[in-house]
Design an enzyme around this catalytic site. Structure first.
Site, short mmCIF file in Angstrom:
data_model
loop_
_atom_site.label_atom_id
_atom_site.label_comp_id
_atom_site.label_asym_id
_atom_site.label_seq_id
_atom_site.Cartn_x
_atom_site.Cartn_y
_atom_site.Cartn_z
N GLU A 164 -1.84 -5.25 -3.64
CA GLU A 164 -0.89 -4.53 -2.80
C GLU A 164 0.15 -5.47 -2.20
O GLU A 164 1.34 -5.12 -2.12
CB GLU A 164 -1.65 -3.79 -1.70
N ASP A 166 0.83 -1.20 0.00
CA ASP A 166 0.00 0.00 0.00
C ASP A 166 0.87 1.25 0.00
O ASP A 166 0.64 2.20 -0.77
CB ASP A 166 -0.92 -0.01 1.23
#
Length: 232
Positions: A125, A53
């Site tokens: 992610e 992320d």
């Protein structure tokens, strides 16, 4: 798709060859899979998701900053938010077939988790985090150039942009104005599908027209065209 098949796919299509296959396996493993396979060593994807992320945020920020030197902070922020979201990441997970390689528990498999947008976002992610640890930022950017960044040139992200809100913000910078969307026409194509024509006006002055298969889509198209015309 088995782990071996997926690694072959990555090599052939994206020139990605993991040195540490345990990292890739971790990125593709859901917690329920480990719960159902207690002899399986390793972690689930969540720690790598945390890293990925942050890597995505930084990578997209740098790309937009360099690509659009004339954009202000608000425009850059809005585009980053548009790019870094669940629907977007779910799309790219499917594009590189991550969804086919996820290691799921039986219950999750039966519930259709392999197509669940929120899980596909997480796995994207986690995969980015694993790729970063294994091969560094250059490898991440190479993949993003082939997927996320390439999609900008095809206007892929337009579907996620709230053009009506953007137009409202632009028009109200100097005070409140009345913005009205009006259905001007409704027709049917040869295949009997509907096409709506909608105008957008500010304080009674029409700025632009938009067309769409629904009133909502036509309003969005009208707002988008108004933003283009105002920019010119």
């Amino acid at each position: 798709m088995s782990p071996a098949e997926f690694t072959d796919y990555l090599k052939e299509n994206y020139q990605i060859d993991f040195d540490n296959l345990d990292l890739l396996k971790e990125a593709l493993t859901q917690r329920n899979y480990l719960n159902e396979n207690p002899k399986e060593e390793g972690r689930d994807y969540q720690r790598l998701e945390f890293l990925g992320d942050a890597i995505m945020q930084a990578s997209v920020t740098e790309y937009l900053f360099k690509r659009y030197p004339d954009w202000d902070e608000g425009q850059l922020t809005e585009m980053r938010i548009t790019m870094v979201q669940t629907k977007s990441f779910a799309h790219f997970s499917k594009e590189i077939h991550l969804n086919e390689a996820i290691r799921l528990g039986k219950g999750e498999e039966m519930s259709g988790a392999r197509q669940r947008p929120s899980l596909l976002e997480d796995i994207w992610e986690a995969f980015i985090g694993a790729l970063y640890l294994d091969q560094g930022q250059a490898a991440v950017v190479s993949l993003l150039n082939q997927t996320v960044f390439a999609a900008i040139d095809t206007n892929f992200f337009d579907q996620f942009i709230d053009f009506k809100s953007r137009l409202q913000e632009k028009l109200q910078t100097k005070g409140t104005v009345d913005i009205d969307y009006t259905i001007e026409d409704e027709e049917r194509n040869e295949d009997n599908s509907q096409v709506f024509k909608v105008s957008v006006a500010v304080d009674g002055r029409i700025l632009a027209y938009g067309f769409g298969s629904s009133i909502k889509d036509a309003e969005k198209a009208a707002a988008q065209q108004a933003l283009v015309d105002l920019a010119e």
